[in-house]
Write a protein that holds these residues in place. Structure first.
Motif, PDB file in Angstrom:
ATOM      1  N   ARG A   1       0.839  -1.211   0.000  1.00  0.00           N
ATOM      2  CA  ARG A   1       0.000   0.000   0.000  1.00  0.00           C
ATOM      3  C   ARG A   1       0.869   1.253   0.000  1.00  0.00           C
ATOM      4  NH1 ARG A   1      -5.050  -0.744   4.010  1.00  0.00           N
ATOM      5  NH2 ARG A   1      -3.452  -0.977   5.606  1.00  0.00           N
ATOM      6  N   THR A   2       1.806   1.242  -0.909  1.00  0.00           N
ATOM      7  CA  THR A   2       2.753   2.349  -1.006  1.00  0.00           C
ATOM      8  C   THR A   2       2.838   2.828  -2.453  1.00  0.00           C
ATOM      9  OG1 THR A   2       4.060   1.367   0.778  1.00  0.00           O
ATOM     10  CG2 THR A   2       5.100   3.121  -0.499  1.00  0.00           C
ATOM     11  N   ALA A   3       2.993   4.118  -2.617  1.00  0.00           N
ATOM     12  CA  ALA A   3       3.220   4.715  -3.934  1.00  0.00           C
ATOM     13  C   ALA A   3       4.448   5.601  -3.853  1.00  0.00           C
ATOM     14  CB  ALA A   3       2.004   5.515  -4.366  1.00  0.00           C
ATOM     15  N   TRP A   4       5.099   5.733  -4.969  1.00  0.00           N
ATOM     16  CA  TRP A   4       6.295   6.565  -5.028  1.00  0.00           C
ATOM     17  C   TRP A   4       6.241   7.481  -6.247  1.00  0.00           C
ATOM     18  CZ3 TRP A   4       6.303   1.278  -4.496  1.00  0.00           C
ATOM     19  CH2 TRP A   4       6.756   0.753  -3.276  1.00  0.00           C
ATOM     20  N   MET A   5       7.057   8.476  -6.193  1.00  0.00           N
ATOM     21  CA  MET A   5       7.270   9.315  -7.349  1.00  0.00           C
ATOM     22  C   MET A   5       8.750   9.655  -7.399  1.00  0.00           C
ATOM     23  SD  MET A   5       5.068  12.576  -8.678  1.00  0.00           S
ATOM     24  CE  MET A   5       5.526  13.675  -7.352  1.00  0.00           C
ATOM     25  N   GLN A   6       9.406   9.138  -8.427  1.00  0.00           N
ATOM     26  CA  GLN A   6      10.822   9.418  -8.642  1.00  0.00           C
ATOM     27  C   GLN A   6      10.921  10.676  -9.491  1.00  0.00           C
ATOM     28  OE1 GLN A   6      13.692   7.829  -7.517  1.00  0.00           O
ATOM     29  NE2 GLN A   6      14.778   9.536  -8.478  1.00  0.00           N
ATOM     30  N   MET A   7      11.627  11.657  -8.980  1.00  0.00           N
ATOM     31  CA  MET A   7      11.750  12.934  -9.686  1.00  0.00           C
ATOM     32  C   MET A   7      13.205  13.188 -10.028  1.00  0.00           C
ATOM     33  SD  MET A   7       9.036  15.246  -7.519  1.00  0.00           S
ATOM     34  CE  MET A   7       9.894  15.080  -5.962  1.00  0.00           C
ATOM     35  N   ASN A   8      13.477  13.356 -11.292  1.00  0.00           N
ATOM     36  CA  ASN A   8      14.831  13.605 -11.777  1.00  0.00           C
ATOM     37  C   ASN A   8      14.901  14.959 -12.479  1.00  0.00           C
ATOM     38  OD1 ASN A   8      15.604  10.953 -10.935  1.00  0.00           O
ATOM     39  ND2 ASN A   8      14.787  10.142 -12.853  1.00  0.00           N
ATOM     40  N   SER A   9      16.099  15.414 -12.674  1.00  0.00           N
ATOM     41  CA  SER A   9      16.323  16.688 -13.370  1.00  0.00           C
ATOM     42  C   SER A   9      15.433  17.783 -12.794  1.00  0.00           C
ATOM     43  CB  SER A   9      16.056  16.522 -14.868  1.00  0.00           C
ATOM     44  OG  SER A   9      16.879  15.533 -15.428  1.00  0.00           O
ATOM     45  N   LEU A  10      15.423  17.878 -11.491  1.00  0.00           N
ATOM     46  CA  LEU A  10      14.544  18.836 -10.829  1.00  0.00           C
ATOM     47  C   LEU A  10      14.922  20.271 -11.153  1.00  0.00           C
ATOM     48  CD1 LEU A  10      14.144  16.978  -7.448  1.00  0.00           C
ATOM     49  CD2 LEU A  10      12.270  17.678  -8.947  1.00  0.00           C
ATOM     50  N   ARG A  11      13.895  21.110 -11.210  1.00  0.00           N
ATOM     51  CA  ARG A  11      14.058  22.514 -11.551  1.00  0.00           C
ATOM     52  C   ARG A  11      13.502  23.376 -10.418  1.00  0.00           C
ATOM     53  NH1 ARG A  11      10.909  21.595 -17.285  1.00  0.00           N
ATOM     54  NH2 ARG A  11      12.446  20.206 -18.256  1.00  0.00           N
ATOM     55  N   PRO A  12      13.945  24.602 -10.305  1.00  0.00           N
ATOM     56  CA  PRO A  12      13.394  25.475  -9.254  1.00  0.00           C
ATOM     57  C   PRO A  12      11.876  25.591  -9.320  1.00  0.00           C
ATOM     58  CG  PRO A  12      15.385  26.437 -10.145  1.00  0.00           C
ATOM     59  CD  PRO A  12      15.078  25.230 -10.998  1.00  0.00           C
ATOM     60  N   GLU A  13      11.314  25.532 -10.512  1.00  0.00           N
ATOM     61  CA  GLU A  13       9.863  25.632 -10.639  1.00  0.00           C
ATOM     62  C   GLU A  13       9.123  24.380 -10.150  1.00  0.00           C
ATOM     63  OE1 GLU A  13      12.135  26.096 -13.052  1.00  0.00           O
ATOM     64  OE2 GLU A  13      11.435  25.292 -15.000  1.00  0.00           O
ATOM     65  N   ASP A  14       9.859  23.343  -9.804  1.00  0.00           N
ATOM     66  CA  ASP A  14       9.242  22.156  -9.198  1.00  0.00           C
ATOM     67  C   ASP A  14       9.041  22.339  -7.695  1.00  0.00           C
ATOM     68  OD1 ASP A  14      11.311  20.164 -11.342  1.00  0.00           O
ATOM     69  OD2 ASP A  14       9.163  20.582 -11.592  1.00  0.00           O
ATOM     70  N   THR A  15       9.550  23.418  -7.156  1.00  0.00           N
ATOM     71  CA  THR A  15       9.392  23.681  -5.731  1.00  0.00           C
ATOM     72  C   THR A  15       7.912  23.808  -5.374  1.00  0.00           C
ATOM     73  OG1 THR A  15      11.529  24.785  -5.525  1.00  0.00           O
ATOM     74  CG2 THR A  15       9.861  25.342  -3.887  1.00  0.00           C
ATOM     75  N   ALA A  16       7.488  22.998  -4.413  1.00  0.00           N
ATOM     76  CA  ALA A  16       6.079  22.980  -4.019  1.00  0.00           C
ATOM     77  C   ALA A  16       5.889  22.000  -2.871  1.00  0.00           C
ATOM     78  CB  ALA A  16       5.195  22.565  -5.189  1.00  0.00           C
ATOM     79  N   VAL A  17       4.705  22.008  -2.311  1.00  0.00           N
ATOM     80  CA  VAL A  17       4.292  20.939  -1.411  1.00  0.00           C
ATOM     81  C   VAL A  17       3.645  19.866  -2.272  1.00  0.00           C
ATOM     82  CG1 VAL A  17       2.874  20.269   0.546  1.00  0.00           C
ATOM     83  CG2 VAL A  17       3.944  22.528   0.503  1.00  0.00           C
ATOM     84  N   TYR A  18       4.104  18.643  -2.107  1.00  0.00           N
ATOM     85  CA  TYR A  18       3.614  17.532  -2.906  1.00  0.00           C
ATOM     86  C   TYR A  18       2.664  16.684  -2.056  1.00  0.00           C
ATOM     87  CZ  TYR A  18       6.761  18.616  -6.704  1.00  0.00           C
ATOM     88  OH  TYR A  18       7.386  19.246  -7.753  1.00  0.00           O
ATOM     89  N   PHE A  19       1.490  16.440  -2.623  1.00  0.00           N
ATOM     90  CA  PHE A  19       0.435  15.706  -1.924  1.00  0.00           C
ATOM     91  C   PHE A  19       0.142  14.404  -2.651  1.00  0.00           C
ATOM     92  CE2 PHE A  19      -0.972  19.052   0.923  1.00  0.00           C
ATOM     93  CZ  PHE A  19      -0.582  20.212   0.266  1.00  0.00           C
TER      94      PHE A  19
END
Length: 116
Positions: free
Chosen positions: A78-96
């Motif tokens: 019962r787990t989900a993931w999100m792998q995020m690569n090549s992150l950019r400043p505009e990706d800054t946020a609270v992730y829900f």
């Protein structure tokens, strides 16, 4: 009662990678029969869909993250993931994390900050 707990948010440099996790708990809930989604909300902006995965594994990504983010799930844990690569400043946020498509249950969010 269904609870979703996000973790893994951090401060990373531009170009870096991060993996956020979502643990689903509660009685009588099976994520195998529910879609899952990751959303994000930056200060002063609306909450937007980042990625989603259906019960049969079909994925959908926002145009702004295609090719950089991968969503996955494990019904047994019962787990989900999100792998995020090549992150950019505009990706800054609270992730829900959200259970259900459309969402029915929400987590409290995890902060991702990408420094330039």
């Amino acid at each position: 009662q269904v609870q979703l707990l996000e973790s893994g948010g951090d401060v990373v440099q531009s170009g870096g990678s991060l993996r956020v996790s979502c643990a689903v708990s509660g009685t009588m809930v099976s994520i195998s029969i529910n879609g899952l989604g990751w959303y994000r909300q930056a200060p002063g902006k609306q909450r937007d869909l980042v990625a989603s995965i259906t019960t049969d594994g079909r994925t959908n990504y926002a145009d702004s993250v295609k090719g950089r983010i991968t969503i996955s799930r494990d019904n047994a844990t019962r787990t989900a993931w999100m792998q995020m690569n090549s992150l950019r400043p505009e990706d800054t946020a609270v992730y829900f994390c959200a259970l259900g498509i459309p969402p029915r249950f929400w987590g409290q969010g995890t902060q991702v900050t990408v420094s330039s």
